[in-house]
Design a protein around this motif. Structure first.
Motif, short mmCIF file in Angstrom:
data_model
loop_
_atom_site.label_atom_id
_atom_site.label_comp_id
_atom_site.label_asym_id
_atom_site.label_seq_id
_atom_site.Cartn_x
_atom_site.Cartn_y
_atom_site.Cartn_z
N GLY A 22 13.95 -7.55 -10.51
CA GLY A 22 13.45 -6.52 -11.42
C GLY A 22 12.45 -7.01 -12.45
O GLY A 22 12.08 -6.27 -13.37
N LYS A 23 11.97 -8.24 -12.28
CA LYS A 23 11.07 -8.81 -13.28
C LYS A 23 9.77 -8.02 -13.39
O LYS A 23 9.19 -7.91 -14.46
N TRP A 24 9.30 -7.53 -12.26
CA TRP A 24 8.15 -6.62 -12.28
C TRP A 24 8.37 -5.49 -11.30
O TRP A 24 9.07 -5.64 -10.30
N GLN A 25 7.78 -4.37 -11.64
CA GLN A 25 7.89 -3.18 -10.79
C GLN A 25 6.56 -2.46 -10.76
O GLN A 25 5.82 -2.46 -11.76
N SER A 26 6.30 -1.84 -9.65
CA SER A 26 5.07 -1.05 -9.56
C SER A 26 5.30 0.31 -10.21
O SER A 26 6.38 0.61 -10.71
N ASN A 27 4.26 1.11 -10.19
CA ASN A 27 4.44 2.53 -10.45
C ASN A 27 4.95 3.17 -9.17
O ASN A 27 4.96 2.54 -8.11
N LEU A 28 5.35 4.42 -9.26
CA LEU A 28 5.68 5.15 -8.04
C LEU A 28 4.38 5.33 -7.25
O LEU A 28 3.38 5.83 -7.80
N LEU A 29 4.39 4.91 -6.01
CA LEU A 29 3.17 4.93 -5.20
C LEU A 29 3.24 6.07 -4.19
O LEU A 29 3.97 6.00 -3.20
N GLU A 30 2.47 7.11 -4.44
CA GLU A 30 2.35 8.19 -3.46
C GLU A 30 1.40 7.71 -2.36
O GLU A 30 0.79 6.64 -2.46
N GLU A 31 1.25 8.54 -1.34
CA GLU A 31 0.37 8.18 -0.23
C GLU A 31 -1.04 7.84 -0.73
O GLU A 31 -1.61 8.57 -1.55
N ASN A 32 -1.53 6.72 -0.27
CA ASN A 32 -2.87 6.22 -0.59
C ASN A 32 -3.04 5.75 -2.03
O ASN A 32 -4.15 5.41 -2.44
N GLN A 33 -1.97 5.71 -2.77
CA GLN A 33 -2.06 5.13 -4.12
C GLN A 33 -1.81 3.62 -4.03
O GLN A 33 -1.14 3.14 -3.13
N SER A 34 -2.35 2.91 -4.99
CA SER A 34 -2.19 1.46 -4.98
C SER A 34 -1.74 0.96 -6.35
O SER A 34 -1.85 1.67 -7.36
N TRP A 35 -1.25 -0.25 -6.33
CA TRP A 35 -0.82 -0.90 -7.56
C TRP A 35 -1.13 -2.38 -7.43
O TRP A 35 -0.96 -2.97 -6.36
N LYS A 36 -1.62 -2.96 -8.50
CA LYS A 36 -1.98 -4.38 -8.40
C LYS A 36 -1.19 -5.22 -9.40
O LYS A 36 -0.83 -4.76 -10.49
N LEU A 37 -0.96 -6.44 -8.99
CA LEU A 37 -0.20 -7.39 -9.79
C LEU A 37 -1.03 -8.66 -9.96
O LEU A 37 -1.52 -9.22 -8.98
N LEU A 38 -1.17 -9.10 -11.17
CA LEU A 38 -1.79 -10.39 -11.44
C LEU A 38 -0.69 -11.43 -11.42
O LEU A 38 0.25 -11.38 -12.23
N VAL A 39 -0.79 -12.35 -10.47
CA VAL A 39 0.23 -13.40 -10.34
C VAL A 39 -0.08 -14.49 -11.36
O VAL A 39 -1.13 -15.12 -11.29
N GLU A 97 2.21 -17.04 -12.34
CA GLU A 97 2.94 -18.29 -12.24
C GLU A 97 3.26 -18.64 -10.79
O GLU A 97 3.17 -17.79 -9.90
N ALA A 98 3.61 -19.89 -10.59
CA ALA A 98 3.98 -20.34 -9.25
C ALA A 98 5.43 -19.98 -8.97
O ALA A 98 6.24 -19.82 -9.88
N GLY A 99 5.72 -19.83 -7.69
CA GLY A 99 7.10 -19.56 -7.32
C GLY A 99 7.21 -18.71 -6.08
O GLY A 99 6.21 -18.32 -5.47
N PHE A 100 8.44 -18.44 -5.69
CA PHE A 100 8.72 -17.57 -4.56
C PHE A 100 9.23 -16.24 -5.12
O PHE A 100 10.20 -16.23 -5.88
N PHE A 101 8.59 -15.17 -4.74
CA PHE A 101 8.95 -13.87 -5.29
C PHE A 101 9.32 -12.91 -4.17
O PHE A 101 8.47 -12.46 -3.41
N ASN A 102 10.60 -12.65 -4.06
CA ASN A 102 11.08 -11.68 -3.06
C ASN A 102 11.04 -10.29 -3.67
O ASN A 102 11.56 -10.08 -4.77
N TYR A 103 10.43 -9.38 -2.95
CA TYR A 103 10.36 -8.02 -3.48
C TYR A 103 10.82 -7.02 -2.43
O TYR A 103 11.00 -7.37 -1.25
N GLU A 104 11.02 -5.80 -2.86
CA GLU A 104 11.53 -4.76 -1.98
C GLU A 104 11.01 -3.41 -2.44
O GLU A 104 10.42 -3.31 -3.53
N CYS A 105 11.24 -2.40 -1.63
CA CYS A 105 11.01 -1.03 -2.08
C CYS A 105 12.32 -0.53 -2.66
O CYS A 105 13.35 -0.57 -1.98
N VAL A 106 12.29 -0.10 -3.88
CA VAL A 106 13.52 0.37 -4.53
C VAL A 106 14.11 1.56 -3.77
O VAL A 106 15.33 1.69 -3.63
N PHE A 107 13.23 2.41 -3.25
CA PHE A 107 13.70 3.61 -2.56
C PHE A 107 14.24 3.30 -1.16
O PHE A 107 15.15 3.96 -0.68
N HIS A 108 13.62 2.33 -0.51
CA HIS A 108 14.00 1.99 0.86
C HIS A 108 14.22 0.47 0.91
O HIS A 108 13.33 -0.28 1.34
#
Lengths: 193, 109
Positions: free
Chosen positions: B59-76, B78-89
């Motif tokens: 939960g350290k970072w989260q996108s906005n809700l992404l509707e079809e064709n919407q995008s969200w960007k993240l500036l990385v 720091e170094a590391g391994f970041f496992n992410y998921e879709c909260v809804f699915h």
């Protein structure tokens, strides 16, 4: 057992949302397969398929709203929120296609059975509380999605004529298959309650 | 650049921030794993009909809700391994691997 009987047995509830939509136009003529052109008419034309698909989505949204009101189970609530979010998105996509093609989806026997059968289950749901509701809701959602996925794959995609409708159905069914997986998990957990 | 033996010259150059794109399509992150460096940007674009919501598993970072064709960007950062998921699915998972190297190998032709 035919599709109509299957849907009726699952007892889905819904409301027709498409009345009063845009009028039938030229696109509708090309979209609707003339049943007289084939020896054996398909069970449904494209306009009826669109109506059924939308009606089925709308009724699952109604179930979900009831689940949010009556269930206290976090998994059930989360699933219900997912149903509202995803089915609304898909139905909005369907409405956009309806508008683009300038067509009016056709009410039909299956849509009417969905509504009629669903009213009964809605009444049943409204009498249930707590775990009883969660179990019944979970079982119904599993049955619903299993049948919807099967019907789209094995029937609608085989008889639909319009390519944009088929693309929409394929995309929607990917979503419904994911929902089916969630429903299987939810149902298995609900049976332990 | 072509070397004296006609081979390809591989030069070590200072790292420039890169933009990586992850498509969300058919209920999957594509590609599911990406390798980036701190300072890079990752863009998720939703190509599905239904909304998605990208979130680091912790939960350290989260996108906005992404509707079809919407995008969200993240500036990385720091170094590391970041496992992410879709909260809804949550069956939809992906990984951002951020290396701590300060140079990136570029092929020059």
């Amino acid at each position: 057992m035919n599709i109509l009987q299957s849907f009726t047995n699952v007892a889905l509830v819904g409301t027709i949302f498409l009345s009063g939509m845009v009028t039938t136009g030229c696109a509708a003529d090309s979209m609707m397969k003339d049943k007289t052109m084939t020896k054996e008419a398909p069970a449904f034309n494209d306009l009826e398929i669109a109506h059924i698909a939308y009606t089925a989505g709308a009724l699952d949204i109604r179930y979900a709203h009831l689940a949010l009101a009556l269930s206290e189970n976090p998994e059930v609530k989360k699933f219900a929120e997912l149903m509202i979010r995803d089915h609304t998105a898909i139905n909005n996509k369907a409405l956009a296609l309806v508008k683009k093609l300038n067509i009016t989806p056709q009410d039909n026997a299956m849509s009417q059975q969905l509504v009629k059968g669903g009213e009964d289950i809605l009444k049943e749901f409204s009498q249930l509380r707590g775990n009883d509701f969660s179990k019944r809701y979970a079982a119904n959602e599993l049955g619903y999605h299993t049948l919807v996925v099967k019907t789209i794959d094995e029937t609608f995609l085989k008889i639909a004529q319009n390519e944009e409708l088929k693309t929409l159905l394929r995309g929607a069914n990917k979503t419904f298959k994911v929902h089916q997986g969630h429903a299987e998990t939810m149902n298995a957990n609900a049976e332990k309650l | 650049m072509t070397g004296i033996f006609g081979g390809e010259v591989v030069a070590q150059t200072a790292s420039l921030p890169q933009r990586h794109v992850v498509e969300i399509r058919d209920f999957a992150f594509q590609p599911p794993h990406i390798v980036v460096e701190p300072g890079d940007t990752v863009v998720w674009i939703n190509k599905d009909f239904v909304p998605h919501f990208v979130s680091l598993v912790d939960g350290k970072w989260q996108s906005n809700l992404l509707e079809e064709n919407q995008s969200w960007k993240l500036l990385v950062k720091e170094a590391g391994f970041f496992n992410y998921e879709c909260v809804f699915h949550p069956e939809m998972t992906g990984k951002v691997i951020s290396s701590d190297e300060h140079t990136r190998t570029h092929s020059q032709h």
